[in-house]
Design a protein around this motif. Structure first.
Motif, short mmCIF file in Angstrom:
data_model
loop_
_atom_site.label_atom_id
_atom_site.label_comp_id
_atom_site.label_asym_id
_atom_site.label_seq_id
_atom_site.Cartn_x
_atom_site.Cartn_y
_atom_site.Cartn_z
N GLU A 1 0.87 -1.28 0.16
CA GLU A 1 -0.10 -0.09 -0.07
C GLU A 1 0.84 1.14 0.04
O GLU A 1 1.64 1.39 0.85
CB GLU A 1 -1.03 -0.01 1.25
CG GLU A 1 -1.76 1.05 1.01
CD GLU A 1 -3.14 0.98 2.20
OE1 GLU A 1 -3.82 1.65 2.26
OE2 GLU A 1 -3.17 0.01 2.67
N SER B 1 2.30 4.79 0.31
CA SER B 1 2.39 5.94 1.60
C SER B 1 1.41 7.14 1.03
O SER B 1 1.05 8.02 1.81
CB SER B 1 3.54 6.33 1.85
OG SER B 1 4.33 6.79 0.94
N ASP B 2 1.20 7.16 -0.20
CA ASP B 2 0.52 8.36 -0.65
C ASP B 2 -1.03 8.39 -0.56
O ASP B 2 -1.84 9.11 -0.85
CB ASP B 2 0.64 8.77 -2.15
CG ASP B 2 0.23 7.53 -2.93
OD1 ASP B 2 -0.45 6.53 -2.61
OD2 ASP B 2 0.57 7.57 -4.19
N GLY B 3 -1.63 7.08 0.12
CA GLY B 3 -3.04 7.18 0.73
C GLY B 3 -3.93 6.78 -0.54
O GLY B 3 -5.11 6.51 -0.24
N VAL B 4 -3.55 6.27 -1.69
CA VAL B 4 -4.45 5.92 -2.94
C VAL B 4 -5.08 4.74 -2.57
O VAL B 4 -5.86 4.28 -3.14
CB VAL B 4 -3.98 6.43 -4.12
CG1 VAL B 4 -3.43 7.76 -4.38
CG2 VAL B 4 -2.68 5.36 -4.48
N GLY B 5 -4.33 3.80 -1.72
CA GLY B 5 -4.83 2.38 -1.69
C GLY B 5 -4.00 1.48 -2.40
O GLY B 5 -2.77 1.88 -2.92
N ARG B 6 -4.26 0.27 -2.12
CA ARG B 6 -3.60 -0.93 -2.81
C ARG B 6 -3.78 -0.91 -4.60
O ARG B 6 -4.74 -0.55 -4.71
CB ARG B 6 -3.74 -2.25 -2.13
CG ARG B 6 -3.39 -2.04 -0.47
CD ARG B 6 -3.60 -3.40 0.22
NE ARG B 6 -5.12 -3.63 0.29
CZ ARG B 6 -5.43 -4.80 0.52
NH1 ARG B 6 -4.71 -5.71 0.74
NH2 ARG B 6 -6.94 -4.84 0.72
N PHE B 7 -2.80 -1.46 -5.31
CA PHE B 7 -3.03 -1.71 -6.26
C PHE B 7 -3.85 -3.07 -6.96
O PHE B 7 -3.61 -3.98 -6.22
CB PHE B 7 -1.60 -1.89 -7.19
CG PHE B 7 -0.78 -0.89 -6.80
CD1 PHE B 7 -0.53 0.41 -7.60
CD2 PHE B 7 0.25 -0.81 -5.92
CE1 PHE B 7 0.35 1.35 -7.41
CE2 PHE B 7 1.20 0.27 -5.46
CZ PHE B 7 1.23 1.38 -6.32
N TRP C 1 -4.26 -3.29 -12.59
CA TRP C 1 -3.48 -2.02 -12.74
C TRP C 1 -1.84 -2.63 -12.96
O TRP C 1 -1.33 -1.96 -13.70
CB TRP C 1 -3.82 -1.19 -11.34
CG TRP C 1 -2.85 0.08 -11.54
CD1 TRP C 1 -3.56 1.27 -11.92
CD2 TRP C 1 -1.60 0.42 -11.31
NE1 TRP C 1 -2.55 2.23 -12.08
CE2 TRP C 1 -1.16 1.80 -11.56
CE3 TRP C 1 -0.53 -0.37 -10.90
CZ2 TRP C 1 -0.24 2.36 -11.40
CZ3 TRP C 1 0.63 0.33 -10.64
CH2 TRP C 1 1.10 1.60 -10.87
#
Length: 176
Positions: free
Chosen positions: A135, A137-143, A147
């Motif tokens: 996950e 660190s930018d907080g966008v969530g897991r891939f 993707w």
């Protein structure tokens, strides 16, 4: 060398894997038949080489599928590299590797990545919507696995363009 063909009409999984394999095979073709010195030859003003690119694609391919997606870690020799000391270690060390060593490393990385895909995309697997262990660190969530596959197609396509230029500067070979 025979290259995987991109499917014209197929389901999503077959299409994604077909395009990924097509770009992997295209890269192999760009490097085929070259000597160690040729694989270490840059095209000025860049210091990129085909050998460095092969080693780079090996670590990127394996790390996205096996490390980032499953959390299993990097394969040898990447697992013992001090990446903080040299973020571009694979690029800097490839000139010391023979063509056979580079291709074996690349093929092993692809084999391991394909094993992850086989498992994830098998009946009962997590499928394309399965999420990575990593996950950011930018907080966008897991891939999602979808993707990651698309990102790897993008990575290979970009580097295949670089490989075209470098290969043409080495021996004039173009195309593919």
């Amino acid at each position: 060398m025979e290259r995987t063909e991109r499917p014209l009409r197929a389901d999503e999984v077959t299409s994604l894997r077909g395009f990924l394999d097509y770009h992997r095979d295209t890269f192999r073709m760009k490097c085929a038949g070259l000597t160690q010195a040729q694989l270490a030859q840059p095209l000025a003003p860049s210091d990129m080489t085909l050998g460095g690119m092969m080693k780079h694609l090996a670590v990127v391919d394996q790390s996205w599928f096996e490390d980032d997606f499953l959390g299993r870690g990097l394969m040898p020799p990447f697992d013992t590299v001090d990446w903080d000391a040299d973020r571009d270690w694979e690029w800097h060390t490839a000139e010391n590797d023979t063509p056979e060593q580079l291709l074996a490393l690349f093929d092993e990385a692809v084999r391991r990545s394909n094993a992850v895909l086989d498992e994830a995309l098998a009946p009962g697997g997590v499928g394309l919507d399965g999420l990575s262990v990593l996950e950011p660190s930018d907080g966008v969530g897991r891939f999602s696995l979808r993707w990651i596959i698309l990102h790897m197609i993008e990575e290979y396509a970009r580097h295949n363009g670089h490989a075209d230029l470098i290969r043409q500067s080495i021996d004039g070979q173009t195309g593919q």
